[in-house]
Design an enzyme around this catalytic site. Structure first.
Site, PDB file in Angstrom:
ATOM      1  N   ALA A   1       3.933  -8.890  46.829  1.00 56.05           N
ATOM      2  CA  ALA A   1       4.048 -10.434  47.123  1.00 56.05           C
ATOM      3  C   ALA A   1       3.463 -11.163  45.938  1.00 56.05           C
ATOM      4  CB  ALA A   1       3.003 -10.507  48.301  1.00 56.05           C
ATOM      5  N   CYS A   2       2.455 -12.140  46.027  1.00 53.15           N
ATOM      6  CA  CYS A   2       2.373 -13.244  45.060  1.00 53.15           C
ATOM      7  C   CYS A   2       1.503 -12.199  43.974  1.00 53.15           C
ATOM      8  CB  CYS A   2       1.561 -14.033  45.380  1.00 53.15           C
ATOM      9  SG  CYS A   2       2.649 -15.500  46.489  1.00 53.15           S
ATOM     10  N   ALA A   3       0.708 -11.266  44.198  1.00 52.89           N
ATOM     11  CA  ALA A   3       0.032 -10.543  43.074  1.00 52.89           C
ATOM     12  C   ALA A   3       0.951  -9.496  42.401  1.00 52.89           C
ATOM     13  CB  ALA A   3      -1.041  -9.770  43.688  1.00 52.89           C
TER      14      ALA A   3
END
Ligand code: COA
Length: 372
Positions: free
Chosen positions: A155-157
């Site tokens: 995801a965003c990481a």
């Protein structure tokens, strides 16, 4: 063990952009029509009316003013409200591949490297536009790289996880020059008919080149350390997947798009990230006050200001915690790297900085960097 460096970064920004006002105008036109079309059911209490969206709320709650997107026209047509991307044949580069090539080419130029020097391509992003072949292998082919390539999704990481994967591959001798790309077409999984989240995302792609210090030209950033953390949560979720066709009963269309409990995410992720960064710095013998710049994931301005404030014990200056979400909105894994790419100038040799990406999972990754 060899010192690993980030020797180049690149950014692809789609030329089209949507302001909050344009987005709200479209949403409100759709909501007004919905309420008129369902007036009888709403009147009888069988249906909830759709509330209007508000550009002022969006700016205040998130800090977002606009977002770049691959297709503005489809998103802003109240009859459509999603990007319309021409279907590409299997012999053409996919949209994600094309974005990644643009960002990677720029990063390689800055690193003074040719694509043929690269022997590992990592595509780290929140969504892959197909299951296989891996987008990373397609990028490897179209760019003309050697070695191996694979996709990864945290995801965003994802960018922080991708940097750690690159560092590990270089440290173990499994690769000599790594390109990590983050092509994000967030408009493809955003529900533009959901008032709570229709303003959140934008599209972009970033790229990072990693090498061992002895192979890299002057400049760039030494990676002093990476640290990752995950903790399961359903507060950010997307149920799109290959079993959708087989599920009985079928999910609604909305359940195959991004959904979040924004307030809960804010409350859970701020302490998680503050602890991750402060412990990571302490284990490297560093205080937060020694950090000249924080390139944080770009989801919410208030969230980033709070994280920096908790770390520094005071409000950060604009230079210390650069903001790009005002123009780009949340570009998922690309966000912290956009902040890094656009705001990495002006540091002196030896200055320490932190790149930190965080999001669904929950997942978070901290990368401590030192200007060479
Ligand atoms: N226009 C007008 N009002 C809106 C609105 C909109 N577009 N969206 C929501 N509202 C309303 C809500 O319905 C709510 O009304 P109520 O108080 O009457 O119930 C009110 O505004 C506050 O909504 P809320 O969702 O609690 O706002 P918020 O201050 O938490 O801001 C986010 C929302 C999404 C901007 C914020 O929670 C956030 O960014 N959280 C972090 C998310 C994150 O980092 N996610 C990572 C994703 S990768």
């Amino acid at each position: 063990m060899s010192q690993i460096v980030i020797s180049g970064t690149g950014l692809f920004t789609p030329p089209e952009s949507i302001s909050n006002e344009e987005l709200v105008e479209c949403f409100n036109a759709w909501a007004t029509r919905y309420n008129a079309d369902h007036a009888e059911d709403i009147e009888a209490g069988r249906l909830e009316p759709k509330p209007m969206s508000d550009a002022e709320f969006i700016l205040k709650a998130s800090g977002i003013r606009s977002r770049h997107v691959l297709d503005k026209h489809g998103i802003l047509d109240p009859e459509i409200m999603h990007p319309q991307l021409p279907m590409r044949g299997n012999d053409e580069p996919s949209q994600m591949c094309e974005m990644a090539i643009a960002a990677a080419t720029q990063a390689l130029e800055e690193a003074g490297r040719k694509p043929s020097d690269v022997d590992a391509v990592l595509c780290a992003a929140s969504n892959m536009q197909r299951s296989y072949p891996a987008v990373a292998v397609e990028v490897q082919q179209y760019l003309g790289c050697n070695g191996y390539a694979y996709d990864m999704n945290v995801a965003c990481a994802s960018a922080a996880f991708g940097i750690q994967a690159g560092v590990d591959a270089l440290s173990s001798g499994n690769a000599n020059c790594v390109v990590m790309v983050n092509p994000e077409i967030c408009s493809g999984h955003l529900n533009f008919r959901d008032r709570d989240s229709h303003f959140i995302f934008g599209d972009a792609c970033t790229a990072v080149v990693l090498e061992r210090a002895e192979d890299a030209s002057d400049g760039g950033f030494e990676v002093l350390g990476t640290r990752l953390k995950t903790q399961f949560s359903n507060n950010i979720r997307n149920n799109a997947g290959f079993l959708n066709r087989s599920e009985t009963p079928q999910r609604s269309d909305d359940d195959r798009l991004f959904i979040q409990e924004g307030r809960k995410v804010f409350k859970d992720v701020v302490p998680m990230v503050v602890t991750l960064i402060s412990e990571h710095l302490a284990d490297n013998g560093l205080e937060p006050s020694a950090v000249r710049r924080f390139w944080l994931h770009q989801a919410n301005l208030n969230m980033n200001q709070l994280i920096s404030k908790r770390l520094l014990g005071r409000d950060p200056s604009e230079e210390e915690a650069p903001v790009v979400l005002d123009e780009y909105a949340n570009t998922s894994s690309a966000g912290s790297v956009i902040a890094f790419h656009k705001h990495k100038a002006g540091l002196a040799a030896g200055d320490v900085a932190v790149l930190c990406a965080f999001g669904a999972g929950y997942s978070a990754g901290s990368v401590i960097l030192r200007q060479r």
